[in-house]
Design a protein around this motif. Structure first.
Motif, short mmCIF file in Angstrom:
data_model
loop_
_atom_site.label_atom_id
_atom_site.label_comp_id
_atom_site.label_asym_id
_atom_site.label_seq_id
_atom_site.Cartn_x
_atom_site.Cartn_y
_atom_site.Cartn_z
N PHE A 1 0.85 -1.18 0.00
CA PHE A 1 0.00 0.00 0.00
C PHE A 1 0.90 1.24 0.00
O PHE A 1 1.90 1.28 0.72
N PRO A 2 0.57 2.26 -0.77
CA PRO A 2 1.38 3.49 -0.73
C PRO A 2 1.19 4.20 0.59
O PRO A 2 0.17 4.06 1.26
N LYS B 1 7.85 -11.94 -0.90
CA LYS B 1 6.99 -10.84 -1.35
C LYS B 1 5.69 -11.38 -1.95
O LYS B 1 4.64 -10.74 -1.85
N GLU B 2 5.76 -12.55 -2.55
CA GLU B 2 4.56 -13.15 -3.14
C GLU B 2 3.55 -13.51 -2.05
O GLU B 2 2.34 -13.27 -2.19
N TYR B 3 4.06 -14.07 -0.96
CA TYR B 3 3.17 -14.42 0.15
C TYR B 3 2.57 -13.15 0.76
O TYR B 3 1.38 -13.11 1.10
N ALA B 4 3.38 -12.11 0.88
CA ALA B 4 2.88 -10.84 1.42
C ALA B 4 1.76 -10.28 0.56
O ALA B 4 0.77 -9.72 1.07
N ALA B 5 1.89 -10.43 -0.76
CA ALA B 5 0.85 -9.92 -1.67
C ALA B 5 -0.47 -10.66 -1.43
O ALA B 5 -1.55 -10.04 -1.44
N ARG C 1 -1.41 -12.07 1.40
CA ARG C 1 -1.94 -11.65 2.70
C ARG C 1 -2.52 -10.24 2.61
O ARG C 1 -3.57 -9.94 3.17
N ALA C 2 -1.84 -9.35 1.87
CA ALA C 2 -2.31 -7.97 1.74
C ALA C 2 -3.66 -7.91 1.03
O ALA C 2 -4.49 -7.03 1.31
N ALA C 3 -3.88 -8.85 0.12
CA ALA C 3 -5.15 -8.86 -0.62
C ALA C 3 -6.35 -9.13 0.28
O ALA C 3 -7.50 -8.87 -0.11
N LEU C 4 -6.09 -9.63 1.49
CA LEU C 4 -7.18 -9.92 2.43
C LEU C 4 -7.64 -8.68 3.19
O LEU C 4 -8.65 -8.72 3.90
#
Length: 530
Positions: free
Chosen positions: A298-299, A345-349, A351-354
């Motif tokens: 997120f920015p 970073k892929e896993y973070a993406a 998780r962030a999508a949730l």
């Protein structure tokens, strides 16, 4: 940047670096204490007497390690609520000449005979949080030893003289320390030796009152003269074992003598264009790195670091990272901890999508993976070497058991084990429990920062907030450390503790999103000290 300048730019807790350009005019700033700069080294601790002891060591030509040991020993005397030689230690060391980072895990293990079956036979349904069955082998003295053997310059025995002085002659009890001491009075009354040592005259020492501890002075003399063998094999070890035996504990001479701290490779991630480092499991620094990875999706909110948008993303990222750490963290010597997957970073993406940008998530589950009370202080010497170090008893006065004749409490870090044999953090002999104390380090170009924030499970989320303040909002270290923060004392739900310095409009907006906010006073200790 020269080595001299990196002394300042590399410094952490409470103080600022020359490399940053404050975005707030000096005449109208939002933080209290001024930025401190020097080319001769800095020692920052939570007690002036400890900082002075460390600074004198630097003046005598000592290294950052020498100064840290001297300061930590004084803290053992002046903050017996938070730390002591009966506790554990973790450290990150940055060598300015080589640019290499080193990690030390000086957390102790459970006694060999302290097992799930033994505790269940005694009727336990969860790990004891106090008392002799919460005690693990203390790691701090071996941690000091390994650091000094590698980077110490001054004689070992000299480093403990300030602590011995304060223990014998007394120190004036500070306001915060008195409050914590008073809060644990009932616990101290449960152990006769704790009562004798820490409740002189049958009461908690008052603010400003002199407190002396000749027993801990004796213990420090033994360590100063005979080294770590006094603690793990000699007279102090015998006192620990006698104390344990009288209370029905399981610790043996072999448990103490076989213990050794471990050199570890720090783990890291990138946040925007900064590199951020923590120590690997069994500590929970991995949660700070995962939280940053999620936040990075997120920015930074243009409305500022304390806007509802920025705080909402930070809070939700914290919940996701903490859910994973609770499910997967433990001692890597006893099982595989999926560090690589958790930090990708892929896993973070995923998780962030949730994260719902409009609503708080009150029931956060760990992610699916393929087949893991305290005192922080930091020292920089004139060569620019940085030591980021943290030491703890866990709870106030640890297990609330004081070693007979030695004047220090034994930690209760074993209380963080699980009695569920399926857990990666399941209790086992000579296993290290999940740990909450974490030193940290971050760097960008020729700017290097060793930092830490105390407060149990508050630490990873406090680290992430600090990093974001520096990286996203260009605060200097003083401003970043003093900025309003939130914490989560329930863990994973929607009940969040937040400081009243956050605006009422922001608090109202977060409440409408579903966050259940407990507003605490400015600079509440709930946020952990920096």
């Amino acid at each position: 940047m020269t080595a001299e300048k990196s002394v300042v730019a590399g410094f952490a807790i409470l103080l600022s670096a020359l490399g940053f350009v404050p975005q707030i005019a000096a005449q109208d700033r939002s933080y209290g204490r001024s930025v401190v700069a020097t080319q001769y080294g800095i020692v920052a601790t939570s007690q002036v007497s400890a900082s002075q002891a460390g600074a004198r060591v630097l003046e005598q030509g000592g290294s950052a390690i020498d100064a840290a040991i001297a300061a930590n020993a004084v803290l053992n005397v002046t903050e017996p609520t938070s730390n002591g030689m009966g506790g554990d230690l973790f450290a990150i060391y940055w060598d300015a000449k080589t640019g290499k980072l080193y990690g030390l895990n000086a957390s102790g293990w459970a006694p060999k005979a302290l097992t799930i079956d033994r505790l269940r036979a005694k009727g336990a349904t969860m790990m004891p949080q106090f008392g002799i069955d919460s005690v693990t082998v203390p790691g701090v003295v071996d941690g000091w030893t390994k650091l000094h053997e590698r980077w110490g310059r001054l004689p070992w025995r000299d480093l403990f003289q300030p602590a011995i002085f304060y223990a014998e002659h007394g120190f004036a009890v500070g306001e915060i320390i008195h409050a914590w001491w008073a809060g644990d009075e009932k616990g101290l009354l449960t152990n006769a030796e704790s009562q004798r040592v820490f409740l002189p005259g049958g009461k908690v020492p008052g603010t400003g009152e002199l407190f002396r501890n000749p027993d801990v002075a004796r213990a420090f003399r033994l360590i100063a003269e005979r080294g770590e063998s006094a603690f793990y094999k000699g007279e102090i070890a015998k006192a620990i074992l006698k104390t344990s035996d009288e209370l029905g504990g399981t610790m043996t001479a072999a448990d103490l003598a076989a213990y050794s701290a471990e050199w570890v490779e720090p783990i890291h991630t990138t946040y925007r264009d900064w590199e951020v480092y923590e120590l690997p499991p069994n500590g929970d620094g991995i949660a700070a790195l995962e939280m940053l990875n999620i936040m990075e999706k997120f920015p930074a909110d243009l409305a500022g670091p304390h806007s509802e948008g920025e705080l909402h993303h930070r809070i939700e990222a914290m919940k996701l990272a903490y859910a994973d750490v609770k499910a997967y963290d433990g001692d890597p010597r006893f099982g595989t901890i999926p560090v690589g997957q958790l930090l990708s970073k892929e896993y973070a993406a995923k998780r962030a999508a949730l994260i719902d940008p409009e609503h708080a998530n009150c029931t956060v589950a760990p992610g699916a993976l393929g087949k893991s009370d305290t005192t922080y202080f930091s020292v920089v010497d004139r060569e620019g070497n940085i030591l980021s170090i943290i030491q703890s008893n866990y709870e106030n006065f640890g297990s609330q058991i004081t070693v007979k004749g030695m004047g220090f409490a034994l930690q209760d870090r074993g209380g963080l084990f699980s009695l569920d044999p399926r857990s990666p953090n399941a209790l086992a002999g000579h296993k290290r429990s999940f740990h909450t104390i974490i030193p940290a380090f971050m760097q960008h170009g020729d700017q290097h920062i060793g930092f830490g924030i105390m407060g149990g499970l508050n630490q990873p989320l406090a680290h992430a907030q600090f990093v974001s303040n520096v990286v996203d909002y260009h605060m200097n270290i003083q401003a970043a450390m003093e900025a309003p923060r939130f914490t989560d004392r329930q863990q994973l739900g929607c009940r969040i503790v937040i400081e009243s310095r956050v605006t009422e409009a922001t608090i109202d907006a977060l409440t409408k999103m579903g966050h259940v906010l407990q507003v605490h006073p400015d600079y509440t200790s709930q946020m952990g000290r920096g």
